[in-house]
Scaffold this motif. Structure first.
Motif, PDB file in Angstrom:
ATOM      1  N   GLU A  10       0.941  -1.083   0.388  1.00 56.17           N
ATOM      2  CA  GLU A  10      -0.006   0.432   0.328  1.00 56.17           C
ATOM      3  C   GLU A  10       0.665   1.091   0.132  1.00 56.17           C
ATOM      4  OE1 GLU A  10      -3.659   2.215   2.727  1.00 56.17           O
ATOM      5  OE2 GLU A  10      -3.409  -0.068   2.777  1.00 56.17           O
ATOM      6  N   GLY A  11       0.846   2.182  -1.283  1.00 55.45           N
ATOM      7  CA  GLY A  11       1.727   3.436  -1.275  1.00 55.45           C
ATOM      8  C   GLY A  11       2.962   3.651  -2.667  1.00 55.45           C
ATOM      9  N   GLN A  12       3.120   2.310  -2.784  1.00 59.16           N
ATOM     10  CA  GLN A  12       3.326   2.064  -3.540  1.00 59.16           C
ATOM     11  C   GLN A  12       3.142   1.813  -4.579  1.00 59.16           C
ATOM     12  OE1 GLN A  12       6.693  -1.027  -2.052  1.00 59.16           O
ATOM     13  NE2 GLN A  12       7.936   0.438  -0.790  1.00 59.16           N
ATOM     14  N   PRO A  13       3.379   1.976  -6.035  1.00 54.69           N
ATOM     15  CA  PRO A  13       2.826   1.957  -7.398  1.00 54.69           C
ATOM     16  C   PRO A  13       3.125   0.489  -7.611  1.00 54.69           C
ATOM     17  CG  PRO A  13       4.752   3.457  -7.655  1.00 54.69           C
ATOM     18  CD  PRO A  13       4.250   2.878  -6.002  1.00 54.69           C
ATOM     19  N   PRO A  18       4.048   5.270 -12.440  1.00 53.89           N
ATOM     20  CA  PRO A  18       4.994   6.671 -11.816  1.00 53.89           C
ATOM     21  C   PRO A  18       4.165   6.649 -10.308  1.00 53.89           C
ATOM     22  CG  PRO A  18       3.003   7.450 -13.647  1.00 53.89           C
ATOM     23  CD  PRO A  18       3.172   6.280 -13.631  1.00 53.89           C
ATOM     24  N   THR A  19       5.172   7.661  -9.340  1.00 56.97           N
ATOM     25  CA  THR A  19       5.463   7.330  -7.605  1.00 56.97           C
ATOM     26  C   THR A  19       3.865   9.078  -7.517  1.00 56.97           C
ATOM     27  OG1 THR A  19       7.340   8.435  -7.279  1.00 56.97           O
ATOM     28  CG2 THR A  19       7.409   6.206  -7.615  1.00 56.97           C
ATOM     29  N   GLU A  20       3.432   8.442  -6.414  1.00 58.58           N
ATOM     30  CA  GLU A  20       2.651  10.563  -6.261  1.00 58.58           C
ATOM     31  C   GLU A  20       3.041  11.567  -5.977  1.00 58.58           C
ATOM     32  OE1 GLU A  20       0.428  12.114  -2.046  1.00 58.58           O
ATOM     33  OE2 GLU A  20       0.556   9.728  -2.628  1.00 58.58           O
ATOM     34  N   GLU A  21       5.272  11.464  -5.458  1.00 61.94           N
ATOM     35  CA  GLU A  21       5.990  11.610  -5.730  1.00 61.94           C
ATOM     36  C   GLU A  21       6.259  12.110  -7.576  1.00 61.94           C
ATOM     37  OE1 GLU A  21      10.542  12.689  -5.485  1.00 61.94           O
ATOM     38  OE2 GLU A  21       9.121  12.404  -3.639  1.00 61.94           O
ATOM     39  N   GLU A  22       6.322  11.384  -7.996  1.00 59.92           N
ATOM     40  CA  GLU A  22       7.169  12.508  -9.761  1.00 59.92           C
ATOM     41  C   GLU A  22       5.350  12.644 -10.241  1.00 59.92           C
ATOM     42  OE1 GLU A  22       9.598   8.368 -11.136  1.00 59.92           O
ATOM     43  OE2 GLU A  22       7.353   7.656 -11.208  1.00 59.92           O
ATOM     44  N   ARG A  24       2.918  13.967  -8.956  1.00 59.75           N
ATOM     45  CA  ARG A  24       2.605  15.153  -8.596  1.00 59.75           C
ATOM     46  C   ARG A  24       3.824  16.537  -9.355  1.00 59.75           C
ATOM     47  NH1 ARG A  24       2.952  14.835  -2.992  1.00 59.75           N
ATOM     48  NH2 ARG A  24       1.373  14.579  -2.771  1.00 59.75           N
ATOM     49  N   ALA A  25       4.754  16.156  -9.435  1.00 59.13           N
ATOM     50  CA  ALA A  25       6.301  17.051 -10.172  1.00 59.13           C
ATOM     51  C   ALA A  25       5.763  16.544 -11.563  1.00 59.13           C
ATOM     52  CB  ALA A  25       7.520  16.378 -10.228  1.00 59.13           C
ATOM     53  N   GLN A  26       4.910  15.906 -12.097  1.00 60.05           N
ATOM     54  CA  GLN A  26       4.408  15.941 -13.488  1.00 60.05           C
ATOM     55  C   GLN A  26       3.351  17.170 -13.218  1.00 60.05           C
ATOM     56  OE1 GLN A  26       3.027  13.233 -14.786  1.00 60.05           O
ATOM     57  NE2 GLN A  26       2.763  13.493 -17.842  1.00 60.05           N
ATOM     58  N   LEU A  27       2.564  17.308 -12.615  1.00 64.99           N
ATOM     59  CA  LEU A  27       1.328  18.836 -12.383  1.00 64.99           C
ATOM     60  C   LEU A  27       1.721  19.535 -12.123  1.00 64.99           C
ATOM     61  CD1 LEU A  27      -1.418  19.556 -12.532  1.00 64.99           C
ATOM     62  CD2 LEU A  27      -1.767  18.245  -9.784  1.00 64.99           C
ATOM     63  N   GLU A  28       2.958  19.889 -11.237  1.00 64.61           N
ATOM     64  CA  GLU A  28       3.344  21.256 -11.208  1.00 64.61           C
ATOM     65  C   GLU A  28       4.301  21.567 -12.119  1.00 64.61           C
ATOM     66  OE1 GLU A  28       3.438  23.399  -8.675  1.00 64.61           O
ATOM     67  OE2 GLU A  28       2.626  22.080  -7.588  1.00 64.61           O
ATOM     68  N   GLU A  29       4.759  20.687 -13.822  1.00 66.89           N
ATOM     69  CA  GLU A  29       5.851  21.428 -14.666  1.00 66.89           C
ATOM     70  C   GLU A  29       4.233  21.935 -15.736  1.00 66.89           C
ATOM     71  OE1 GLU A  29       7.340  22.686 -16.989  1.00 66.89           O
ATOM     72  OE2 GLU A  29       8.559  21.753 -15.346  1.00 66.89           O
ATOM     73  N   GLU A  30       2.833  20.733 -15.587  1.00 68.54           N
ATOM     74  CA  GLU A  30       2.098  21.438 -15.711  1.00 68.54           C
ATOM     75  C   GLU A  30       1.587  22.947 -15.693  1.00 68.54           C
ATOM     76  OE1 GLU A  30      -0.717  18.002 -17.233  1.00 68.54           O
ATOM     77  OE2 GLU A  30       0.292  16.483 -17.151  1.00 68.54           O
ATOM     78  N   ILE A  31       1.689  22.596 -14.644  1.00 64.64           N
ATOM     79  CA  ILE A  31       0.774  24.580 -13.919  1.00 64.64           C
ATOM     80  C   ILE A  31       1.397  25.035 -14.330  1.00 64.64           C
ATOM     81  CG2 ILE A  31       0.258  25.842 -11.966  1.00 64.64           C
ATOM     82  CD1 ILE A  31      -1.317  23.071 -10.875  1.00 64.64           C
ATOM     83  N   ARG A  32       3.191  25.181 -14.241  1.00 63.76           N
ATOM     84  CA  ARG A  32       3.917  26.138 -14.448  1.00 63.76           C
ATOM     85  C   ARG A  32       4.152  26.706 -15.688  1.00 63.76           C
ATOM     86  NH1 ARG A  32       8.200  23.429 -12.864  1.00 63.76           N
ATOM     87  NH2 ARG A  32       8.033  24.353 -10.829  1.00 63.76           N
TER      88      ARG A  32
END
Length: 134
Positions: A10-13, A18-22, A24-32
């Motif tokens: 649980e908690g691991q993909p 992609p992991t939750e952190e990955e 989140r980073a991808q979403l951040e880049e898109e929002i940027r």
């Protein structure tokens, strides 16, 4: 058991996800990359489409909501990129005409009132309800 691949906990993909952190980073880049003007344009288009439905569809007609949408579109049109403004202004003009046509119809049973007091809010004299481009 030996020989079986390990199951994700649980908690691991699962493998290859992609992991939750990955994510989140991808979403951040898109929002940027998102520009406010683009969000405003998308919002105006959505508002005008919804306003058109509130005028044109008998089972969804709500002229008060349509008026709010038209006013919002007029207020926001100058904030979008100049190349999109003429098309938006044309759509707003068409909605205004459609609104005026339906606002002039009145309720279906208005003829049965016999000249009594109007049931809705009074419109000031000279106010046709039709907006002019500003």
């Amino acid at each position: 058991m030996e020989g079986e691949p390990p199951q994700p906990t649980e908690g691991q993909p699962a493998e290859g996800q992609p992991t939750e952190e990955e994510m989140r980073a991808q979403l951040e880049e898109e929002i940027r990359k998102v520009r406010v003007e683009d969000v405003v344009l998308q919002s105006v288009v959505s508002i005008l489409n919804l306003s058109a439905r509130r005028i044109a569809k008998d089972d969804e007609r709500d002229l008060d909501q349509a008026k709010v949408g038209i006013d919002a579109g007029r207020a926001l049109v100058d904030l979008v990129k100049p190349d999109a403004q003429p098309q938006l202004r044309q759509a707003i003009s068409e909605l205004q005409v459609l609104y005026a046509q339906h606002a002039g119809e009145g309720p279906a049973d208005a003829g049965d009132e016999g000249g009594g007091e109007p049931s809705g809010p009074e419109t000031p004299k000279g106010d046709s309800g039709l907006w002019t481009p500003g």
